[in-house]
Design an enzyme around this catalytic site. Structure first.
Site, PDB file in Angstrom:
ATOM      1  N   LYS A  40      28.934  31.201 -11.371  1.00  0.00           N
ATOM      2  CA  LYS A  40      27.630  31.637 -11.891  1.00  0.00           C
ATOM      3  C   LYS A  40      26.526  31.309 -10.895  1.00  0.00           C
ATOM      4  CE  LYS A  40      27.732  27.440 -14.672  1.00  0.00           C
ATOM      5  NZ  LYS A  40      26.512  26.682 -14.733  1.00  0.00           N
ATOM      6  N   TYR A 267      -0.810  21.516   5.302  1.00  0.00           N
ATOM      7  CA  TYR A 267      -1.797  21.591   4.215  1.00  0.00           C
ATOM      8  C   TYR A 267      -2.131  20.218   3.649  1.00  0.00           C
ATOM      9  CZ  TYR A 267      -1.103  26.643   3.581  1.00  0.00           C
ATOM     10  OH  TYR A 267      -1.057  27.996   3.743  1.00  0.00           O
TER      11      TYR A 267
HETATM   12  N1  PLP Z   1      31.889  25.272 -17.792  1.00  0.00           N
HETATM   13  C1  PLP Z   1      30.636  25.454 -18.212  1.00  0.00           C
HETATM   14  C2  PLP Z   1      30.394  25.882 -19.615  1.00  0.00           C
HETATM   15  C3  PLP Z   1      29.578  25.243 -17.347  1.00  0.00           C
HETATM   16  O1  PLP Z   1      28.314  25.425 -17.777  1.00  0.00           O
HETATM   17  C4  PLP Z   1      29.845  24.819 -16.019  1.00  0.00           C
HETATM   18  C5  PLP Z   1      28.766  24.550 -15.075  1.00  0.00           C
HETATM   19  O2  PLP Z   1      27.767  23.994 -15.339  1.00  0.00           O
HETATM   20  C6  PLP Z   1      31.159  24.633 -15.626  1.00  0.00           C
HETATM   21  C7  PLP Z   1      32.170  24.872 -16.537  1.00  0.00           C
HETATM   22  C8  PLP Z   1      31.514  24.160 -14.236  1.00  0.00           C
HETATM   23  O3  PLP Z   1      31.055  22.845 -14.042  1.00  0.00           O
HETATM   24  P1  PLP Z   1      31.298  22.083 -12.667  1.00  0.00           P
HETATM   25  O4  PLP Z   1      30.478  22.765 -11.644  1.00  0.00           O
HETATM   26  O5  PLP Z   1      30.846  20.698 -12.937  1.00  0.00           O
HETATM   27  O6  PLP Z   1      32.748  22.180 -12.368  1.00  0.00           O
END
Ligand code: PLP
Length: 371
Positions: A40, A267
């Site tokens: 994601k 700045y």
């Molecule tokens: N599963 C869910 C529902 C998540 O929101 C996430 C990431 O935040 C993950 C898995 C993967 O987590 P990680 O990056 O700690 O492996």
């Protein structure tokens, strides 16, 4: 830097190391457990297509994303037949889009399922999210889950193909109480899920997969962070497998000058030279995701650490140099120069934010160069 990027500020990503990380993870969880590569938010900033493609070629069998948009792009571009789960909220009005693309979505609450029950036109696969203590998404009581089971037993278009939860504190090994409480709650919920052996059951992110003796893998784990590197110390010492850092961030000196004592740099009034000082300008700024709070770790120039001085501008920042360097000299924000390394974790720790926040904030203006 390949076109269309004409500014020498870039991220290097080593996909061979991603491949090795994924292979090591897969070996650790075993043949009977699916590895979901969580990609994601543009794979946490590393590049959704490249990380998904590499993970799939190295043993991942599922892809996890946060949004239906991310899922549809992946489905179109690379993952024609690979199962994809949207871990986040999909508005019920878009169920048909998920169904047409054969994307599995998350049943985020009883209310969401009640709404879906009314609205659904074409069959869709969903995994039920169970809230065991993260308090973000999911059914919160056994009563809610029983009502969901009742809905899906009457509505064959809602295909209940998996159940999962998410841990809030899986990276905290000093106090595992909350983690264990969530795991035990999850087990209780699973007792009431029908045809469990036919479903995908999953709860482990990278932390839960790697650091706990319970190894709560069920038949799938969901790893994001672990695909692209090890955690910070002290957690790193507990890693049961080798994970290598795959990323580095670089720019160059665009202008070098010696300024007199008493001059302000950048700045506002955050830095004034106290003596004659060599100052280098670097073409990266907060518009690229390099925010003020990422200053403390400085940069590497010819293998030595230099300080970021003055306020970071939108597109540029200044570094204090120990002497004159030629324009074009490489400036490393994350990565190695000679014997010196600045790790992403060091940057994150100094800024008091998680590592994923550093990389996912680096904007699309910074090209990712893959090798
Ligand atoms: N599963 C869910 C529902 C998540 O929101 C996430 C990431 O935040 C993950 C898995 C993967 O987590 P990680 O990056 O700690 O492996």
């Amino acid at each position: 830097i390949p076109p269309p990027y004409l500014r020498p500020t870039w991220i290097d990503i080593d996909l061979d190391l991603v491949r090795i990380n994924v292979q090591n993870l897969k070996k650790y969880i075993g043949d009977n457990v699916h590895l979901m590569a969580v990609v994601k938010a543009n794979a946490y900033g590393y590049g959704i297509m490249e990380i998904a493609r590499t993970s799939l070629s190295a043993g991942a069998t599922w892809i996890g994303v946060a949004t239906l948009d991310e899922a549809l792009v992946l489905r179109r571009e690379i993952a024609k037949h690979i199962p994809i789960l949207v871990l986040g909220y999909v508005p019920v009005e878009h169920l048909s889009r998920a169904s047409e693309a054969n994307v599995t979505i998350t049943g985020i609450s009883l209310e969401w399922l009640q709404e879906a029950d009314q609205a659904i036109e074409q069959p869709v696969d969903f995994h039920l999210k169970i809230d065991t203590g993260m308090n973000r998404l999911g059914c919160r009581t056994e009563d809610e889950v029983k009502k969901v089971i009742d809905i899906v037993s009457r509505n064959p278009k809602l295909r209940f193909t998996g159940a999962f939860t998410h841990f809030a504190t899986s990276e905290d090994l000093t106090n595992r109480t909350y983690f264990l409480r969530q795991l035990s709650r999850f087990k209780q919920f699973l007792e009431i899920i029908p045809n469990r052996s036919e479903k995908l059951i999953h709860c482990s992110n990278s932390g839960a997969t790697l650091y706990h003796d319970e190894k709560p893998f069920y038949n799938m784990v969901r790893c994001g962070k672990a695909l692209t590197g090890p955690p910070n110390e002290p957690l790193k010492a507990f890693l049961p497998i080798t994970l290598q850092s795959v990323i580095s961030l670089h720019s160059v000196l665009s202008l070098v000058k010696e300024v007199e004592a008493g001059e302000k740099i950048g700045y506002a009034d955050t830095y004034t030279t106290t003596k004659k000082q060599w100052i280098g300008t670097v073409p990266i700024g907060y518009g690229d995701g390099w925010h003020q709070n990422l200053k403390p770790t400085g940069v590497l120039v010819e293998g030595q650490r230099m300080e970021i001085v003055g306020r970071i501008s939108m597109d540029q920042l200044m570094v204090g140099l120990d002497r004159e360097y030629p324009v074009g000299t490489r400036v490393t924000f994350i990565g190695q120069q000679g014997n010196m390394t600045i790790t992403g974790d060091e940057v994150a720790s100094a800024a008091k934010i998680p590592r994923s926040e550093v990389f996912s904030a680096i904007s699309s203006r910074v090209p990712r160069i893959y090798k």
